[in-house]
Design a protein around this motif. Structure first.
Motif, short mmCIF file in Angstrom:
data_model
loop_
_atom_site.label_atom_id
_atom_site.label_comp_id
_atom_site.label_asym_id
_atom_site.label_seq_id
_atom_site.Cartn_x
_atom_site.Cartn_y
_atom_site.Cartn_z
N THR A 1 0.80 -1.23 0.00
CA THR A 1 0.00 0.00 0.00
C THR A 1 0.83 1.28 0.00
N ILE A 2 2.07 1.21 0.47
CA ILE A 2 2.85 2.43 0.64
C ILE A 2 3.23 3.07 -0.68
N VAL A 3 3.31 2.26 -1.75
CA VAL A 3 3.75 2.78 -3.05
C VAL A 3 2.62 3.48 -3.79
N SER A 4 1.37 3.24 -3.40
CA SER A 4 0.24 3.71 -4.20
C SER A 4 0.26 5.22 -4.43
N ASN A 5 0.48 6.01 -3.37
CA ASN A 5 0.48 7.46 -3.53
C ASN A 5 1.75 7.99 -4.19
N ALA A 6 2.80 7.14 -4.24
CA ALA A 6 4.06 7.58 -4.83
C ALA A 6 4.16 7.27 -6.33
N VAL B 1 -3.99 1.14 6.42
CA VAL B 1 -4.24 2.56 6.60
C VAL B 1 -2.95 3.36 6.56
N ALA B 2 -1.91 2.84 7.23
CA ALA B 2 -0.67 3.59 7.36
C ALA B 2 0.10 3.68 6.04
N GLY B 3 -0.02 2.64 5.19
CA GLY B 3 0.75 2.61 3.95
C GLY B 3 0.59 3.85 3.09
N PRO B 4 -0.63 4.16 2.63
CA PRO B 4 -0.82 5.35 1.80
C PRO B 4 -0.42 6.65 2.50
N LEU B 5 -0.69 6.72 3.82
CA LEU B 5 -0.33 7.94 4.56
C LEU B 5 1.18 8.12 4.61
N ILE B 6 1.90 7.04 4.94
CA ILE B 6 3.36 7.11 5.00
C ILE B 6 3.94 7.42 3.63
N GLY B 7 3.37 6.76 2.61
CA GLY B 7 3.84 7.00 1.24
C GLY B 7 3.67 8.45 0.83
N GLY B 8 2.50 9.02 1.17
CA GLY B 8 2.27 10.42 0.84
C GLY B 8 3.24 11.35 1.54
N VAL B 9 3.49 11.10 2.82
CA VAL B 9 4.43 11.94 3.59
C VAL B 9 5.84 11.84 3.00
N ILE B 10 6.26 10.62 2.64
CA ILE B 10 7.61 10.43 2.10
C ILE B 10 7.77 11.20 0.79
N VAL B 11 6.79 11.09 -0.09
CA VAL B 11 6.88 11.77 -1.39
C VAL B 11 6.87 13.29 -1.21
N TRP C 1 10.75 9.55 -3.39
CA TRP C 1 9.97 8.33 -3.60
C TRP C 1 10.75 7.04 -3.32
N ARG C 2 12.07 7.07 -3.45
CA ARG C 2 12.85 5.84 -3.25
C ARG C 2 12.68 5.28 -1.83
N TRP C 3 12.38 6.15 -0.89
CA TRP C 3 12.21 5.69 0.49
C TRP C 3 10.89 4.95 0.70
N THR C 4 9.98 5.01 -0.27
CA THR C 4 8.77 4.18 -0.14
C THR C 4 9.12 2.70 -0.23
N PHE C 5 10.24 2.39 -0.91
CA PHE C 5 10.72 1.01 -0.98
C PHE C 5 11.67 0.69 0.16
N TRP C 6 12.46 1.67 0.56
CA TRP C 6 13.46 1.43 1.60
C TRP C 6 12.86 1.45 3.01
N TYR D 1 -11.97 14.14 -2.75
CA TYR D 1 -11.08 14.10 -1.59
C TYR D 1 -9.63 13.88 -2.02
N SER D 2 -8.70 14.28 -1.15
CA SER D 2 -7.28 14.05 -1.42
C SER D 2 -6.95 12.58 -1.19
N PRO D 3 -5.80 12.10 -1.71
CA PRO D 3 -5.40 10.70 -1.46
C PRO D 3 -5.33 10.35 0.02
N THR D 4 -4.81 11.28 0.83
CA THR D 4 -4.72 11.02 2.27
C THR D 4 -6.11 10.91 2.90
N ALA D 5 -6.99 11.84 2.54
CA ALA D 5 -8.36 11.79 3.07
C ALA D 5 -9.09 10.54 2.59
N ALA D 6 -8.84 10.13 1.35
CA ALA D 6 -9.48 8.92 0.83
C ALA D 6 -9.06 7.70 1.64
#
Length: 543
Positions: free
Chosen positions: A49-54, A170-180, A187-192, A320-325
Motif C-alpha cells: 500500500t505504501i507505493v500507491s500514492n508515490a 491505513v498507514a501505507g498510503p499515509l506514510i507514502g504520501g508523507v515520504i513523497v 519516492w525511493r524511500w517508499t521502498f526502503w 477528496y485528497s489521497p490522504t483523506a481517501a
C-alpha cells in the motif's frame, strides 16, 4: 482423519487451552516468535500500500508510460500469487524457520534494489523479486502460526493479526504520501522504509522461532512448480491486458488464454503423478477445503476487486485528497479488526466457528449490496456505515476460512492447504481487479457520453479518457459530468461484488462444522509421523 470427528461441547469447554504447543517452545517463546511473524506481516502488507500514492511521482521521474504504471503494481501481484502455493508446499518439506528467513531476505533485497532503480523496466523487474518474497511471507506467516498454536486457541490471536493488517492498510498510503512530499526523502524511500522493519523481523524470528523439523526424504516437484507459476502468470497477464492492449476476441487473446489453460492442465497431470505435489489434489477430496476454496475465490474477487476502486470513488467522484481517501476507509478497516477480534475470542471460548463464518458472509453480501445503492451524491455518513458493515463481514470470514481449512487438513498437508486457500483468494483478487475494472471503465464511458450529450457536447473519442489527472483542466460543467459518472458507475462494481459474496455464502453454508482440534500443527504432525512409523513393516524406512 480428525476431520470426521463430531463436535463435543463438554470436551471443548474442558480444554480451551491445550498447553505449551509447538515442539518444546514455551508460551513466552511462542509469543515472542509471534511478534516477529507479525512484524513480517506488517512489512508485507505495508509494501502493498505504501507505493500507491508515490506511483505518479515515480513514473514521472523515471519517464514511464501509463502501461508501465499498471505493471509496477501488477508485477508484484503476479509474482506473489504465482509463488504462494510453492512456498506453502516447501513449508511441508523443509524447515519453516529457514523459509521465513529466506522470504524476508528476498523481500528486503527486492525492496532495496527497487529503490535504486534508474528506469521503470528495472523497477518492474525488482518488483517481481519483491513479489516472490511477499508471496512467501503471506503464506508462511499463516502456516507458522498454525504450527505454533492449536485451532482452538488460535482465535484469540486473530485480533492482533487483524490489527496489524488494518494498521498497514491505513498507514501505507499515509506514510507514502508523507515520504513523497518530504523533499529530503523522495519516492525511493517508499521502498526502503520497510527494509529496517524486515531486518528487525529477521533477527526476532531467527532468535525466537524454534519449530521441530520432521526428518523425511525431500522430493521437490520442480516441474509442477514451473507449470503452475507459468500457467497462473499467463492467465493473469491475459486478464490484466485484455480489452486494453488487445481485444478480447483477438488472436492474441485466444493464444494467451489457450496457452494458460494448457499449462495448468499439464500441471494437474503432473501433480496427480508426482510423490510430493505442490498442490496435492487429495486436498480437494476434503469437503471443507473445496468449499472454503470456492468461498475464498468469491471473497477475493469481491474484496480486492471493489476495494481497489474505493480510493478512485473518493478522489474523483467526491473530490477528496489521497490522504483523506485513505482515512475514509477507516470504518471498513475498524469493522474488520473489531469483528476478527471478537469472533476469534468467542471461537476460542466456545469452540464453534461456522456460525461466525455464515454471519460474516451474510454481512459481507449485505454490505456490498448496500454500497450498490451509492452514487456521486450519497450522504457520507450513510456510505461510511455501509463500509463498516462490509468490514465486519470481512473480519468474520477471511481468517476463519483459513482456520476451517487448517482444522480439517491432514497435518502433513498443513502448509499446502493453508497456502492453497491464500493462493485462490489472491488469484480471485487479481482477476477481480482486472475484470471489475473493465466493467467499471465501460460503464463510466457510457455515462460520460450520455452526460456530455445532454449538454450538447460531442464526446466521441474522449468520453472515457477524462480522469483524475485531467479534471483540473476541464470546464466546470464537463468536470461535474465526469465526477458524477465515476460516482454513479462505481455502484455497479459493488452490486457484482455482492453477487459474488452470495456465492461465497452458499459455499460456506455447505461446510460441515468440525470440532476444533486442541493440538498444535507440530503436535499433530509428530503424532501422525509416529503412527506411520508404528505401522510400517520392520526394516522399512520412514518416509
Amino acid at each position: 482423519m480428525t476431520s470426521s470427528a463430531q463436535y463435543d461441547p463438554a470436551a471443548a469447554e474442558a480444554d480451551p487451552d491445550p498447553g505449551p504447543g509447538a515442539g518444546d517452545m514455551t508460551h513466552r517463546q511462542r509469543i515472542n516468535a509471534l511478534v516477529g511473524m507479525l512484524l513480517g506481516m506488517f512489512v508485507a502488507f505495508l509494501s502493498s500500500t505504501i507505493v500507491s500514492n508515490a506511483l505518479p511521482t515515480i513514473i514521472i521521474d523515471l519517464h514511464g508510460t501509463q502501461d508501465q504504471y499498471t505493471w509496477v503494481v501488477t508485477a508484484t501481484l503476479l509474482a506473489s500469487t504465482a509463488t504462494t502455493p510453492i512456498w506453502g508446499k516447501f513449508a511441508d518439506l523443509v524447515s519453516k524457520k529457514v523459509l521465513v528467513l529466506l522470504a524476508l531476505s528476498v523481500f528486503t533485497l527486492g525492496s532495496v534494489l527497487a529503490g535504486l532503480s534508474t528506469s521503470v523496466a528495472m523497477l518492474i523487474g525488482f518488483r517481481v523479486l519483491q513479489g516472490v518474497g511477499l508471496g512467501g511471507l503471506q503464506s508462511l506467516i499463516v502456516i507458522v502460526i498454525a504450527t505454533m498454536f492449536s485451532p482452538r486457541e488460535r482465535g484469540r490471536y486473530q485480533g492482533p493479526i487483524a490489527a496489524v493488517m488494518a494498521l498497514a492498510t491505513v498507514a501505507g498510503p499515509l506514510i507514502g504520501g508523507v515520504i513523497v512530499d518530504t523533499s529530503w526523502l523522495g519516492w525511493r524511500w517508499t521502498f526502503w522504509a520497510g527494509a529496517p522493519l524486515a531486518a528487525v523481523a529477521f533477527v526476532v524470528v531467527a532468535k525466537t522461532l524454534d519449530l521441530p523439523v520432521v526428518e523425511k526424504k525431500v522430493s521437490i516437484d520442480y516441474l509442477g512448480a514451473v507449470l503452475i507459476a507459468a500457467g497462473v502468470s499467463d492467465l493473469l497477464i491475459w486478464v490484466t491486458l485484455g480489452g486494453k492492449n488487445f481485444a478480447w476476441s483477438s488472436a492474441t487473446s485466444y493464444l494467451m488464454a489457450g496457452s494458460g489453460v494448457v499449462l495448468l492442465v499439464a500441471a494437474v497431470i503432473v501433480e496427480a503423478r508426482v510423490r510430493e505435489p505442490i498442490i496435492p489434489l487429495r486436498l480437494f477430496r476434503d469437503r471443507t477445503t473445496t468449499l472454503a476454496t470456492i468461498a475464498s475465490v468469491a471473497v477475493g474477487v469481491a474484496l480486492f476487486g471493489s476495494a481497489v476502486f474505493l480510493g478512485q470513488y473518493f478522489q474523483i467522484a467526491r473530490g477528496y485528497s489521497p490522504t483523506a481517501a485513505g482515512l475514509l476507509t477507516l470504518p471498513m478497516v475498524g469493522g474488520s479488526m473489531l469483528a476478527a477480534t471478537v469472533s476469534g475470542s468467542l471461537i476460542t471460548r466456545f469452540g464453534r466457528w461456522k456460525r461466525f463464518l455464515v454471519a460474516g458472509a451474510v454481512l459481507l453480501s449485505l454490505g456490498f449490496f448496500l454500497l450498490g445503492t451509492v452514487d456521486h451524491a450519497t450522504d457520507m455518513a450513510q456510505l461510511l456505515s455501509y463500509l463498516f458493515v462490509v468490514g465486519v463481514g470481512l473480519g468474520m470470514t477471511m481468517q476463519n476460512l483459513v482456520l476451517a481449512v487448517q482444522n480439517s487438513a491432514d497435518p502433513r498437508d498443513l502448509g499446502a492447504a493453508s497456502a492453497t486457500v491464500a493462493f485462490f483468494r489472491s488469484l480471485g483478487g487479481a482477476a477481480g481487479v482486472s475484470v471489475l475494472g473493465a466493467v467499471l471503465s465501460n460503464h463510466i464511458t457510457d455515462l460520460i457520453a450520455k452526460g456530455l450529450a445532454a449538454l450538447g457536447i460531442d464526446a466521441s473519442g474522449a468520453a472515457g479518457n477524462a480522469g483524475l489527472s485531467s479534471l483540473a483542466e476541464l470546464p466546470a460543467p464537463i468536470e461535474a459530468v465526469v465526477r458524477g459518472a465515476y460516482g454513479d458507475a462505481t455502484a455497479r462494481i459493488f452490486v457484482i461484488s455482492g453477487v459474488l459474496s452470495l456465492v461465497g455464502l452458499v459455499a460456506i453454508a455447505l461446510i460441515k462444522e468440525v470440532a476444533l482440534r486442541t493440538q498444535t500443527g507440530s503436535e499433530q504432525l509428530r503424532d501422525a509421523e509416529g503412527s506411520v512409523a508404528a505401522t510400517s513393516p520392520a526394516g522399512e524406512p520412514e518416509r
